[in-house]
Design a protein around this motif. Structure first.
Motif, PDB file in Angstrom:
ATOM      1  N   GLY A  47       0.819  -1.215   0.000  1.00  0.00           N
ATOM      2  CA  GLY A  47       0.000   0.000   0.000  1.00  0.00           C
ATOM      3  C   GLY A  47       0.850   1.260   0.000  1.00  0.00           C
ATOM      4  O   GLY A  47       0.566   2.227  -0.726  1.00  0.00           O
ATOM      5  N   ASP A  51      -3.519  -4.095  -5.958  1.00  0.00           N
ATOM      6  CA  ASP A  51      -2.688  -4.340  -4.764  1.00  0.00           C
ATOM      7  C   ASP A  51      -3.269  -5.481  -3.925  1.00  0.00           C
ATOM      8  O   ASP A  51      -4.432  -5.441  -3.529  1.00  0.00           O
ATOM      9  CB  ASP A  51      -2.631  -2.990  -4.009  1.00  0.00           C
ATOM     10  CG  ASP A  51      -2.224  -3.073  -2.547  1.00  0.00           C
ATOM     11  OD1 ASP A  51      -1.868  -4.154  -2.052  1.00  0.00           O
ATOM     12  OD2 ASP A  51      -2.272  -2.005  -1.899  1.00  0.00           O
ATOM     13  N   ARG A 100      -7.359  -2.063  12.217  1.00  0.00           N
ATOM     14  CA  ARG A 100      -7.631  -3.225  11.376  1.00  0.00           C
ATOM     15  C   ARG A 100      -7.806  -4.474  12.226  1.00  0.00           C
ATOM     16  O   ARG A 100      -6.994  -4.765  13.100  1.00  0.00           O
ATOM     17  CB  ARG A 100      -6.505  -3.413  10.347  1.00  0.00           C
ATOM     18  CG  ARG A 100      -6.837  -2.724   9.030  1.00  0.00           C
ATOM     19  CD  ARG A 100      -5.767  -2.849   8.010  1.00  0.00           C
ATOM     20  NE  ARG A 100      -5.460  -4.242   7.628  1.00  0.00           N
ATOM     21  CZ  ARG A 100      -4.823  -4.549   6.496  1.00  0.00           C
ATOM     22  NH1 ARG A 100      -4.457  -3.607   5.649  1.00  0.00           N
ATOM     23  NH2 ARG A 100      -4.563  -5.809   6.219  1.00  0.00           N
TER      24      ARG A 100
HETATM   25 MG    MG Z   1      -2.198  -2.978   2.080  1.00  0.00          MG
END
Ligand code: MG
Ligand code: UP5
Length: 198
Positions: A20, A96, A141
């Motif tokens: 990322g 990605d 996350r």
């Molecule tokens: Mg990522």
């Protein structure tokens, strides 16, 4: 859209390798559109009315690969929306964190668009673990915790590395050492992309 008008680069690497981070910079300097399969899945998970919310939550927490129909549809929609919004048929996309499994690679290349290049960010597990545990302090996350990270690593080795190996065999993959600073990794990426895509 027609595959002839679209350049697709798959960006692969283990959890926390820096996919990322590098994609963001490539957007700024190479005019790519960045589509993270994980980000698209996380957005779908919280989209009101989504029929896949619970399924995605469960898969991500356990580091498992969401059934490819869901992910491929999200990616294809996002590609179409990007081109529509720009009122063009031509575009360059960084995909990605996908494909993570061999059947996904074949399905996407057959039904959506073949990849021109595969960037593989190579990083030792110890380094990735440290990055993810650090990020976990603030990322929110659900998979940035020791247990999920362990599961993600296992799935990466067992299921996703064969995809990288396949693209290396067919000469489409370029490997970048992901351990130096983001600046250094970007420098290398930039050079390779210019060599391979012009
Ligand atoms: Mg990522
Ligand atoms: N950082 C980055 N580069 C650094 C560097 N060079 N030096 C020092 N630090 C660096 O980076 C991670 C952290 O490291 C950040 O804090 C960053 O600042 C630092 P990041 O760029 O976010 O790494 P990235 O490789 O993108 O890590 P990510 O956690 O996003 O990788 P994953 O592959 O695990 O996550 P993804 O979002 O792609 O997938 C999550 C889950 O979604 C999967 O486990 C799976 O359950 C599901 N999924 C599917 O089911 N199907 C798919 O096709 C895709 C995902």
């Amino acid at each position: 859209f027609s595959p002839d008008d679209v350049t697709v680069v798959f960006v692969l690497g283990g959890p926390g390798a820096g996919k990322g981070t590098q994609c963001e910079r490539l957007v700024a300097e190479h005019g790519f559109t960045h589509l993270s399969a994980g980000d698209l899945l996380r957005a779908e998970q919280t989209r009101p009315g989504s029929q896949f919310g619970d399924l995605i939550r469960d898969y991500i927490k356990n580091g498992l690969i969401v059934p490819m129909e869901v992910t491929i549809q999200l990616l294809e929609n996002a590609m179409k929306e990007t081109l529509d919004a720009k009122k063009t048929t031509k575009g360059r996309f960084l995909i990605d964190g996908f494909p993570r499994k061999m059947d996904q690679a074949h399905k996407f290349e057959d039904s959506v668009c073949p990849a021109k290049l595969v960037l593989f960010y190579d990083c030792p597990e110890k380094v990735m673990e440290k990055r993810l545990m650090e990020r976990g302090k603030t990322s929110g996350r659900a998979d940035d915790n020791a247990e999920s990270i362990r599961k993600r690593f296992r799935v990466f080795i067992e299921t996703s590395m064969p995809v990288v190996d396949y693209y290396e065999q067919v000469g489409k993959a370029v490997k970048v050492d992901a351990t130096p600073t983001p600046d250094k990794v970007f420098e290398k990426t930039d050079k390779l992309l210019k060599e391979r895509l012009g």
